[in-house]
Design a protein around this motif. Structure first.
Motif, PDB file in Angstrom:
ATOM      1  N   ASN A   1       0.792  -1.233   0.000  1.00  0.00           N
ATOM      2  CA  ASN A   1       0.000   0.000   0.000  1.00  0.00           C
ATOM      3  C   ASN A   1       0.824   1.283   0.000  1.00  0.00           C
ATOM      4  OD1 ASN A   1      -2.586  -1.265   0.052  1.00  0.00           O
ATOM      5  ND2 ASN A   1      -2.177  -1.814   2.185  1.00  0.00           N
ATOM      6  N   SER A   2       2.106   1.198  -0.289  1.00  0.00           N
ATOM      7  CA  SER A   2       2.915   2.419  -0.309  1.00  0.00           C
ATOM      8  C   SER A   2       3.889   2.376  -1.479  1.00  0.00           C
ATOM      9  CB  SER A   2       3.688   2.556   1.006  1.00  0.00           C
ATOM     10  OG  SER A   2       4.639   1.533   1.128  1.00  0.00           O
ATOM     11  N   ASN A   3       4.422   3.557  -1.783  1.00  0.00           N
ATOM     12  CA  ASN A   3       5.457   3.581  -2.814  1.00  0.00           C
ATOM     13  C   ASN A   3       6.815   3.369  -2.147  1.00  0.00           C
ATOM     14  OD1 ASN A   3       6.372   6.066  -1.815  1.00  0.00           O
ATOM     15  ND2 ASN A   3       4.963   7.198  -3.121  1.00  0.00           N
ATOM     16  N   SER A   4       7.859   3.308  -2.931  1.00  0.00           N
ATOM     17  CA  SER A   4       9.166   2.936  -2.391  1.00  0.00           C
ATOM     18  C   SER A   4       9.719   3.942  -1.380  1.00  0.00           C
ATOM     19  CB  SER A   4      10.164   2.734  -3.520  1.00  0.00           C
ATOM     20  OG  SER A   4      10.356   3.939  -4.213  1.00  0.00           O
ATOM     21  N   THR A   5       9.406   5.217  -1.519  1.00  0.00           N
ATOM     22  CA  THR A   5       9.926   6.202  -0.559  1.00  0.00           C
ATOM     23  C   THR A   5       9.192   6.121   0.774  1.00  0.00           C
ATOM     24  OG1 THR A   5       8.469   7.914  -1.449  1.00  0.00           O
ATOM     25  CG2 THR A   5      10.726   7.794  -2.332  1.00  0.00           C
ATOM     26  N   GLU A   6       7.903   5.818   0.732  1.00  0.00           N
ATOM     27  CA  GLU A   6       7.146   5.692   1.980  1.00  0.00           C
ATOM     28  C   GLU A   6       7.508   4.410   2.727  1.00  0.00           C
ATOM     29  OE1 GLU A   6       3.111   5.795   0.760  1.00  0.00           O
ATOM     30  OE2 GLU A   6       3.042   7.969   0.555  1.00  0.00           O
ATOM     31  N   PHE A   7       7.890   3.391   2.007  1.00  0.00           N
ATOM     32  CA  PHE A   7       8.174   2.095   2.624  1.00  0.00           C
ATOM     33  C   PHE A   7       9.394   2.158   3.542  1.00  0.00           C
ATOM     34  CE2 PHE A   7      10.365  -2.022   2.609  1.00  0.00           C
ATOM     35  CZ  PHE A   7       9.371  -2.819   3.163  1.00  0.00           C
ATOM     36  N   TRP A   8      10.458   2.833   3.107  1.00  0.00           N
ATOM     37  CA  TRP A   8      11.709   2.847   3.862  1.00  0.00           C
ATOM     38  C   TRP A   8      11.716   3.920   4.938  1.00  0.00           C
ATOM     39  CZ3 TRP A   8      14.148  -1.418   3.608  1.00  0.00           C
ATOM     40  CH2 TRP A   8      14.094  -2.185   2.461  1.00  0.00           C
ATOM     41  N   GLN A   9      10.710   3.910   5.799  1.00  0.00           N
ATOM     42  CA  GLN A   9      10.640   4.819   6.936  1.00  0.00           C
ATOM     43  C   GLN A   9      10.657   3.991   8.218  1.00  0.00           C
ATOM     44  OE1 GLN A   9       7.157   7.222   6.536  1.00  0.00           O
ATOM     45  NE2 GLN A   9       7.912   8.293   4.732  1.00  0.00           N
ATOM     46  N   PHE A  10      11.023   4.646   9.304  1.00  0.00           N
ATOM     47  CA  PHE A  10      11.094   3.944  10.586  1.00  0.00           C
ATOM     48  C   PHE A  10       9.738   3.375  10.983  1.00  0.00           C
ATOM     49  CE2 PHE A  10      10.867   3.896  15.257  1.00  0.00           C
ATOM     50  CZ  PHE A  10      11.845   2.943  15.495  1.00  0.00           C
ATOM     51  N   SER A  11       8.678   4.075  10.674  1.00  0.00           N
ATOM     52  CA  SER A  11       7.342   3.627  11.071  1.00  0.00           C
ATOM     53  C   SER A  11       6.988   2.263  10.473  1.00  0.00           C
ATOM     54  CB  SER A  11       6.286   4.662  10.683  1.00  0.00           C
ATOM     55  OG  SER A  11       6.299   4.872   9.281  1.00  0.00           O
ATOM     56  N   THR A  12       7.541   1.951   9.312  1.00  0.00           N
ATOM     57  CA  THR A  12       7.282   0.654   8.688  1.00  0.00           C
ATOM     58  C   THR A  12       7.839  -0.478   9.545  1.00  0.00           C
ATOM     59  OG1 THR A  12       7.434   1.673   6.510  1.00  0.00           O
ATOM     60  CG2 THR A  12       7.637  -0.727   6.609  1.00  0.00           C
ATOM     61  N   PHE A  13       8.974  -0.249  10.147  1.00  0.00           N
ATOM     62  CA  PHE A  13       9.668  -1.302  10.885  1.00  0.00           C
ATOM     63  C   PHE A  13       9.622  -1.106  12.402  1.00  0.00           C
ATOM     64  CE2 PHE A  13      11.604  -0.696   6.739  1.00  0.00           C
ATOM     65  CZ  PHE A  13      11.443  -1.961   6.198  1.00  0.00           C
ATOM     66  N   SER A  14       8.880  -0.107  12.880  1.00  0.00           N
ATOM     67  CA  SER A  14       8.887   0.202  14.313  1.00  0.00           C
ATOM     68  C   SER A  14       8.308  -0.931  15.159  1.00  0.00           C
ATOM     69  CB  SER A  14       8.146   1.510  14.593  1.00  0.00           C
ATOM     70  OG  SER A  14       6.794   1.405  14.202  1.00  0.00           O
ATOM     71  N   THR A  15       7.246  -1.566  14.682  1.00  0.00           N
ATOM     72  CA  THR A  15       6.677  -2.686  15.443  1.00  0.00           C
ATOM     73  C   THR A  15       7.694  -3.813  15.566  1.00  0.00           C
ATOM     74  OG1 THR A  15       4.460  -2.140  14.669  1.00  0.00           O
ATOM     75  CG2 THR A  15       4.787  -4.348  15.551  1.00  0.00           C
ATOM     76  N   ALA A  16       8.333  -4.157  14.470  1.00  0.00           N
ATOM     77  CA  ALA A  16       9.348  -5.219  14.497  1.00  0.00           C
ATOM     78  C   ALA A  16      10.510  -4.831  15.411  1.00  0.00           C
ATOM     79  CB  ALA A  16       9.848  -5.503  13.088  1.00  0.00           C
ATOM     80  N   PHE A  17      10.913  -3.567  15.375  1.00  0.00           N
ATOM     81  CA  PHE A  17      12.034  -3.107  16.192  1.00  0.00           C
ATOM     82  C   PHE A  17      11.729  -3.202  17.685  1.00  0.00           C
ATOM     83  CE2 PHE A  17      14.234   0.361  18.415  1.00  0.00           C
ATOM     84  CZ  PHE A  17      15.542  -0.024  18.200  1.00  0.00           C
ATOM     85  N   PHE A  18      10.625  -2.598  18.102  1.00  0.00           N
ATOM     86  CA  PHE A  18      10.308  -2.568  19.531  1.00  0.00           C
ATOM     87  C   PHE A  18       9.896  -3.942  20.055  1.00  0.00           C
ATOM     88  CE2 PHE A  18       9.799   1.986  18.485  1.00  0.00           C
ATOM     89  CZ  PHE A  18      10.791   2.463  19.338  1.00  0.00           C
ATOM     90  N   TRP A  19       9.146  -4.683  19.275  1.00  0.00           N
ATOM     91  CA  TRP A  19       8.775  -6.039  19.668  1.00  0.00           C
ATOM     92  C   TRP A  19      10.034  -6.914  19.700  1.00  0.00           C
ATOM     93  CZ3 TRP A  19       4.202  -8.975  16.932  1.00  0.00           C
ATOM     94  CH2 TRP A  19       3.856 -10.109  17.674  1.00  0.00           C
ATOM     95  N   GLY A  20      10.969  -6.643  18.799  1.00  0.00           N
ATOM     96  CA  GLY A  20      12.240  -7.367  18.782  1.00  0.00           C
ATOM     97  C   GLY A  20      13.025  -7.170  20.066  1.00  0.00           C
TER      98      GLY A  20
END
Length: 111
Positions: A54-73
């Motif tokens: 649901n996003s283009n390539s510039t929107e995908f590579w943001q911290f918000s995309t991976f924040s759940t994985a990061f904090f849950w990690g």
């Protein structure tokens, strides 16, 4: 007369029962960690896939995309430390292997 199937309660039986209960508890803790890791993987693959679709390539590579994985990690790491111990990476056996490795290297250099 019929012989009873019930063994007399001895110290040996008590030790076996205690060992069984400790092993059962350990398996339960390991199972809990493995389920945690399974859901972590499944949910984060799903979330990242939904964002990617649901996003283009510039929107995908943001911290918000991976924040759940990061904090849950971070939570997974602490859970692993609780299950496997603080010395997960640098255990006594690791220390012994490294000491032996350095001793062997030093012996080779002296020859």
């Amino acid at each position: 007369m019929q012989k009873s199937n019930i063994e007399p309660y001895t110290i040996d039986n008590y030790d076996k029962e205690q060992a069984y209960l400790r092993a059962k508890k350990r398996v339960k803790v390991l199972k809990g960690f493995y389920w945690h890791a399974f859901w972590y993987t499944l949910v984060n693959i799903f979330l990242i896939t939904v964002v990617a679709i649901n996003s283009n390539s510039t929107e995908f590579w943001q911290f918000s995309t991976f924040s759940t994985a990061f904090f849950w990690g971070i939570g997974i790491v602490f859970h692993a430390m609780g299950v496997f111990g603080k010395n997960l990476l640098f255990s006594k056996s690791w220390e012994e292997k490294k000491i032996n490795q350095y001793m062997e290297n030093e012996n080779k250099q002296r020859k």
